[in-house]
Design a protein around this motif. Structure first.
Motif, short mmCIF file in Angstrom:
data_model
loop_
_atom_site.label_atom_id
_atom_site.label_comp_id
_atom_site.label_asym_id
_atom_site.label_seq_id
_atom_site.Cartn_x
_atom_site.Cartn_y
_atom_site.Cartn_z
N UNK A 171 0.87 -1.18 0.00
CA UNK A 171 0.00 0.00 0.00
C UNK A 171 0.90 1.23 0.00
N UNK A 172 0.42 2.31 -0.60
CA UNK A 172 1.17 3.57 -0.55
C UNK A 172 0.67 4.42 0.61
N UNK A 173 1.58 5.14 1.24
CA UNK A 173 1.20 6.04 2.33
C UNK A 173 0.67 7.35 1.74
N UNK A 174 -0.06 8.09 2.53
CA UNK A 174 -0.54 9.42 2.12
C UNK A 174 0.34 10.53 2.70
N UNK A 175 1.12 10.17 3.69
CA UNK A 175 2.02 11.15 4.29
C UNK A 175 2.97 10.46 5.25
N UNK A 176 4.12 11.09 5.52
CA UNK A 176 5.10 10.52 6.43
C UNK A 176 6.37 10.11 5.71
N UNK A 229 7.25 12.86 2.48
CA UNK A 229 6.25 13.86 2.11
C UNK A 229 6.97 15.01 1.41
N UNK A 230 6.54 15.32 0.20
CA UNK A 230 7.20 16.39 -0.55
C UNK A 230 6.67 17.77 -0.16
N UNK A 231 7.16 18.81 -0.84
CA UNK A 231 6.80 20.18 -0.48
C UNK A 231 5.32 20.49 -0.70
N UNK A 232 4.66 19.67 -1.53
CA UNK A 232 3.22 19.86 -1.77
C UNK A 232 2.37 19.11 -0.75
N UNK A 233 3.06 18.46 0.22
CA UNK A 233 2.33 17.70 1.23
C UNK A 233 1.84 16.35 0.75
N UNK A 234 2.44 15.87 -0.36
CA UNK A 234 2.04 14.56 -0.90
C UNK A 234 3.17 13.55 -0.69
N UNK A 235 2.78 12.29 -0.60
CA UNK A 235 3.79 11.23 -0.44
C UNK A 235 4.49 10.98 -1.76
N UNK A 236 5.81 10.84 -1.68
CA UNK A 236 6.61 10.58 -2.87
C UNK A 236 7.51 9.38 -2.60
N UNK A 237 7.68 8.54 -3.63
CA UNK A 237 8.50 7.34 -3.49
C UNK A 237 9.70 7.39 -4.43
N UNK A 238 10.73 6.61 -4.10
CA UNK A 238 11.87 6.46 -5.01
C UNK A 238 11.38 5.82 -6.31
#
Length: 252
Positions: free
Chosen positions: A52-57, A69-78
């Protein structure tokens, strides 16, 4: 530290399942996660293993960030290539075994190491037989899942996860589909792994097991960590009222 999960958030539609969860797991540590059904335990494991992907953290393995969590407040993955490395750090054993029914037991264990890690058939089979011996079911190598008991199938599932040589092994209620006798078989294997200092996170309803085998117990409810600490402290002297309520139905 093998794993750090920081301020993890996850929701499905309007339901907030994980609310700002943070914890870490050191090398050789066994962490048990307990709590009522629907408290977010399985979702936490699925986020930790990238199902599952996270929404934040933030998810950190071996000191490297896999998600943030990127600058837009969204979760980002490698990216996909780097994600292979992170997936290789962790193994997951499911409640329902999830073995391939049309594969022999040996093929169930050797398929991923050969396909994903590119090791030779001979090496994969040698490793698989060593693991089946360790699980006490070396004589079942040529059998198929339907020919095994639930306890034997779950031991195959554990062997399959170990065949990938993960840094950390996650168990999602590994005995919930088993009767009491077979439950004992599987818990014995997990205890053996604990004795060998395998790093593990175990979601379980088996309170005596959690108390006996864990280095640390986390009690979750309503998507948050209510209490965590040394098993003896959590089970015999819980600090939070909700923990006391939950544990009151179990003999301590």
């Amino acid at each position: 530290m093998i794993l750090e999960m920081k301020n993890i958030q996850k929701q499905f539609a309007d339901l907030e399942v994980l609310k700002d969860i943070s914890f870490g797991v050191d090398s050789g540590e066994v962490v048990s996660i307990i709590g009522p059904s629907g408290s977010g335990k399985s979702t936490l494991l699925r986020c930790a293993t990238f199902l599952e992907t996270i929404d934040g953290g933030e998810i950190v393995y071996m000191g490297d960030k896999a998600a943030w969590t990127n600058d837009n407040g969204e979760a980002e993955y490698v990216g996909p290539q780097e994600m292979k490395k992170f997936r290789g750090y962790c193994g997951l054993v499911f409640q329902q075994f999830n073995l391939f029914p049309h594969y022999s037991i040996l093929k169930n264990i050797t398929d991923a190491p050969m396909q994903v890690q590119g090791i030779s058939k001979a090496e994969a089979e040698s490793n698989a037989m060593d693991l089946l011996k360790k699980m006490g079911i070396a004589d079942k190598a040529d059998a198929y899942p339907f020919q095994l008991s639930g306890g034997q199938q779950q031991r195959v599932a554990i062997a399959r996860a170990l065949a990938m040589k993960p840094e950390i092994l996650f168990f999602d209620e590994p005995t919930s589909a088993l009767d009491p006798e077979l439950t004992g078989e599987v818990l014995k294997v997990i205890k053996q792994l604990a004795d060998e200092k395998m790093t593990m996170v175990v979601v379980t309803h088996e309170m005596p097991f959690a108390k006996a085998v864990s280095n640390r117990v986390i009690f979750m409810d309503g998507g948050v960590i209510v209490e965590q600490g040394d098993p003896k402290d959590v089970f015999e002297n819980p600090q939070e009222e909700r923990t006391k309520q939950f544990l009151s139905v179990f003999e301590r």
